[in-house]
Design an enzyme around this catalytic site. Structure first.
Site, PDB file in Angstrom:
ATOM      1  N   THR A 140       0.801  -1.104  -0.071  1.00  0.00           N
ATOM      2  CA  THR A 140       0.247   0.010   0.059  1.00  0.00           C
ATOM      3  C   THR A 140       0.669   1.223  -0.023  1.00  0.00           C
ATOM      4  O   THR A 140       1.869   1.450   0.705  1.00  0.00           O
ATOM      5  CB  THR A 140      -1.029   0.071   1.058  1.00  0.00           C
ATOM      6  OG1 THR A 140      -0.140  -0.131   2.443  1.00  0.00           O
ATOM      7  CG2 THR A 140      -1.925  -1.137   1.187  1.00  0.00           C
ATOM      8  N   ASP A 180      -6.172  -0.736   7.455  1.00  0.00           N
ATOM      9  CA  ASP A 180      -7.075  -1.455   7.998  1.00  0.00           C
ATOM     10  C   ASP A 180      -8.222  -1.865   7.302  1.00  0.00           C
ATOM     11  O   ASP A 180      -8.750  -2.682   6.900  1.00  0.00           O
ATOM     12  CB  ASP A 180      -7.398  -1.374   9.565  1.00  0.00           C
ATOM     13  CG  ASP A 180      -6.100  -1.171  10.347  1.00  0.00           C
ATOM     14  OD1 ASP A 180      -5.057  -1.999   9.933  1.00  0.00           O
ATOM     15  OD2 ASP A 180      -5.984  -0.327  11.165  1.00  0.00           O
TER      16      ASP A 180
HETATM   17  O1  RIB Z   1      -3.898   1.098  12.041  1.00  0.00           O
HETATM   18  C1  RIB Z   1      -4.368   2.074  12.884  1.00  0.00           C
HETATM   19  C2  RIB Z   1      -4.300   1.385  14.309  1.00  0.00           C
HETATM   20  O2  RIB Z   1      -3.164   1.190  14.838  1.00  0.00           O
HETATM   21  C3  RIB Z   1      -4.902   2.194  15.371  1.00  0.00           C
HETATM   22  O3  RIB Z   1      -6.510   2.089  15.642  1.00  0.00           O
HETATM   23  C4  RIB Z   1      -4.019   2.039  16.559  1.00  0.00           C
HETATM   24  O4  RIB Z   1      -4.859   1.241  17.649  1.00  0.00           O
HETATM   25  C5  RIB Z   1      -2.947   1.059  15.941  1.00  0.00           C
HETATM   26  O5  RIB Z   1      -3.031  -0.146  16.337  1.00  0.00           O
END
Ligand code: RIB
Length: 633
Positions: free
Chosen positions: A544, A576
């Site tokens: 990414t 995510d």
């Molecule tokens: O990818 C973002 C996340 O990374 C956040 O929510 C934080 O908690 C870390 O884990």
């Protein structure tokens, strides 16, 4: 004062005033008409009521035209009668059966009786162009060209189809049949619109329009021959017949099949189980029609100012529930971290020895694992979470966020001895955020917990992993996945090294540019580094690249994808969102190129909002971009 004085005051010709007074004003603009009526009222030239009723004295009678086939006709009638009585009017009822010549005939009759106004409860009929009698039309569909001399009081039957289908879709039904009458084309259109918004192509066989006889003899059998989980009925009559047939088959409602009626009726409450239905507010509509007519008759408002649309709403009773086998994609299991994110907006990221002030700090559920699970849940994936929270308020908030997003929390454990993980995230106005993590309960997510919940992997298709939990736990989970034929999607994070043996069992490796640099330092290009990862045994590498999109390399493809075009407010957790959507698309049987496009849009939507979990796109939201996703290259 005479007609010429009024004309002068309004700046129009006397003939214009005359036409308005006699309701022969179809060629006159709404504004002119309004102005003339206001002046007439202001100077009390001749009361509007006397003008329009000049030929006859007021009779306090309202003519009501009904056509037997207008659904809810009886309810409208009761409401009209009651409202008219309250206002001191009585009604004369004429059943036109929707036939043109009967409408003409009854219109004449009502005229001769000297009614003060007429309310029509007939769909799809043209009322005579007779300016003398004030008129109100109750309609189940907005007219394209409303007439100045008629007050349309309407609702949209298409909305009933849309509301019913949407309600079932939101409950998770995908195999939905429709039993509609021949002229229920608006309801059908509404259902199709709801499906289209979710990119569902309904089986044509399941949408049945026919006569009552056809519905009984062919429609029901055809729809129920298939594995439908829900049925939309045109009305309660059809719903009742369906109830009987289902009972004969020994099917229970709603456990085996959910039923909803596109039109509500009093009877819906009296049957067993009471039937959920789309409610047309017939009482309110009937009352509004009488109210509008009296406004016109008594000269308080012109007809065109009395138009009103009524919204429809679902009345939940007991005939709908989630389908037993919620028709989702294949199972996804997330094994990962869960944090309470403390998001700190800063003007810039502080460097050594520097202090910066923040004007905005919020705490929101986060953690890479929980984010991925929530993202997949919002997109209606079948997702299970294995993770560890502290038994504290943060833990409970994160747990609620999972549950509210449809995530199965069977594998989530509350640890009594250690607080929930935390992430302190500095977000600058532009550029990338920085994160400091306190692992907390995540550190205790070990192989014994994974072993305890390993049965969740039994029928899973994909397992999402990050290295925000112990590498040993990740390694153990990967071994389990391999034994159970579950494909592994892994994002490395916060690590400079990964055990070499892990690579060969990773099906989809999704690092960002920095993570690639950490794992494979040196000057090699992205493409060369992707090759190195493939040579270690990874099957698909997707790197990414933030606003530059992403890069895919596997045995078949080697290509860049642009980022979806969204304005970034907070880019935290975009990866995510990408990974969860990617997994959902794969779980639904899509191929990798589509999954990347789908994921790019999910990531794009997520960066337009603050936080990670609250920012994740839901299915309906993402569906707004479906055409772009399909054509995105
Ligand atoms: O990818 C973002 C996340 O990374 C956040 O929510 C934080 O908690 C870390 O884990």
């Amino acid at each position: 004062m005479n007609i010429k004085d009024i004309a002068k005051l309004c700046g129009v010709s006397p003939s214009t005033v005359s036409k308005i007074l006699h309701n022969k004003d179809s060629n006159i603009s709404v504004e002119t008409r309004k102005k003339v009526l206001e002046v007439i009222k202001e100077y009390q030239y001749v009361p509007y009521s006397k003008v329009i009723n000049s030929a006859a004295p007021k009779t306090n009678m309202i003519g009501v035209l009904v056509s037997g086939d207008m659904y809810g006709g009886q309810e409208f009638l009761y409401a009209i009668e009651a409202a008219a009585a309250r206002e001191g009017y009585s009604i004369i009822l004429c059943n036109t059966q929707g036939e043109e010549d009967k409408i003409q005939k009854y219109w004449g009759v009502l005229e001769n009786k000297g009614v003060d106004g007429i309310i029509s409860v007939c769909q799809d009929v043209e009322l005579p162009e007779n300016g003398k009698i004030p008129k109100v039309q109750i309609l189940g569909k907005k007219r394209e060209n409303s007439k100045n001399d008629t007050a349309d009081i309407y609702f949209e039957m298409q909305e009933a189809g849309y509301a019913a289908a949407n309600y079932l879709l939101e409950k998770g039904h995908r195999k939905i049949a429709c039993l509609l009458r021949e002229d229920d084309t608006d309801i059908k259109a509404g259902c199709l619109l709801a499906y289209k918004e979710r990119f569902i192509s309904p089986d044509k066989e399941w949408i049945f329009l026919g006569t009552d006889e056809d519905i009984m003899n062919i429609g029901i059998a055809r729809c129920l021959g298939e594995e439908v989980t829900a049925v939309i009925c045109a009305d309660m009559e059809i719903g009742n017949i369906l109830y009987e047939k289902l009972r004969e088959r020994g099917d229970t409602i709603p456990n085996k099949i959910s039923v909803i009626s596109a039109r509500d009726h009093k009877m819906a409450e009296r049957i067993c189980p009471p039937m959920t239905a789309v409610h047309i507010p017939t009482n309110e509509i009937g009352e509004a029609a009488v109210g509008a007519l009296i406004e016109i008759v008594e000269g308080r408002k012109p007809a065109y100012e009395c138009r009103k649309r009524f919204e429809l709403k679902i009345i939940e009773r007991g005939s709908v529930k989630k389908p037993a086998n919620h028709d989702q994609g294949k199972k996804i299991v997330v094994v990962g971290s869960m944090n309470m994110d403390c998001i700190i907006n800063v003007s810039h990221i502080p460097t050594g020895g520097e202090t910066v002030r923040s004007g905005n700090i919020v705490s929101l559920p986060g953690g890479k694992g929980a984010n991925q699970a929530v993202g997949a849940g919002r997109l209606e994936g079948l997702v299970y979470m294995i993770g560890r929270l502290g038994n504290d308020s943060d833990g409970k908030e994160i747990y609620n966020s999972l549950v509210n997003s449809g995530v199965h929390t069977d594998g989530v454990v509350f640890d009594e001895n250690i607080p929930t993980g935390k992430a302190y995230i500095n977000v600058p106005p532009d550029g990338e955020s920085t994160i400091v993590i306190y692992g907390g309960a995540n550190e205790k997510l070990d192989r014994s917990q994974v072993r305890q919940y390993a049965q969740l992997l039994d029928d899973a298709a994909y397992c999402l992993l990050t290295l925000e939990i112990a590498e040993e736990t990740v390694e153990y989970t990967i071994q389990k996945c391999k034994k159970k034929n579950v494909e592994v999607i892994l994002k490395p994070s916060s690590v400079e090294k990964m055990k070499e043996s892990l690579f060969e069992n990773i099906d989809y490796f999704i690092p960002n540019e920095k993570e690639v640099k950490q794992l494979i330092p040196g000057d090699a290009t992205i493409e060369e580094k992707a090759d190195i990862l493939l040579s270690k045994g990874v099957k698909n590498v997707i790197i990414t690249l933030g606003h530059k999109g992403c890069y895919l390399k596997n045995a078949e493809y080697e290509r860049y994808f642009p980022a979806a075009d969204f304005y970034p407010l907070d880019t935290t957790g975009a990866a995510d969102a990408f990974i969860s959507a990617f997994a959902v698309a794969l779980s639904e049987g899509h191929e990798i190129l589509y999954a990347i496009r789908f994921a790019s849009y999910a990531a794009g939507v997520s960066i337009t909002r603050q936080g990670v979990q609250p920012a994740m796109a839901d299915r309906k939201g993402l569906a707004l971009y479906q055409e772009e996703i399909n054509s995105f290259t």
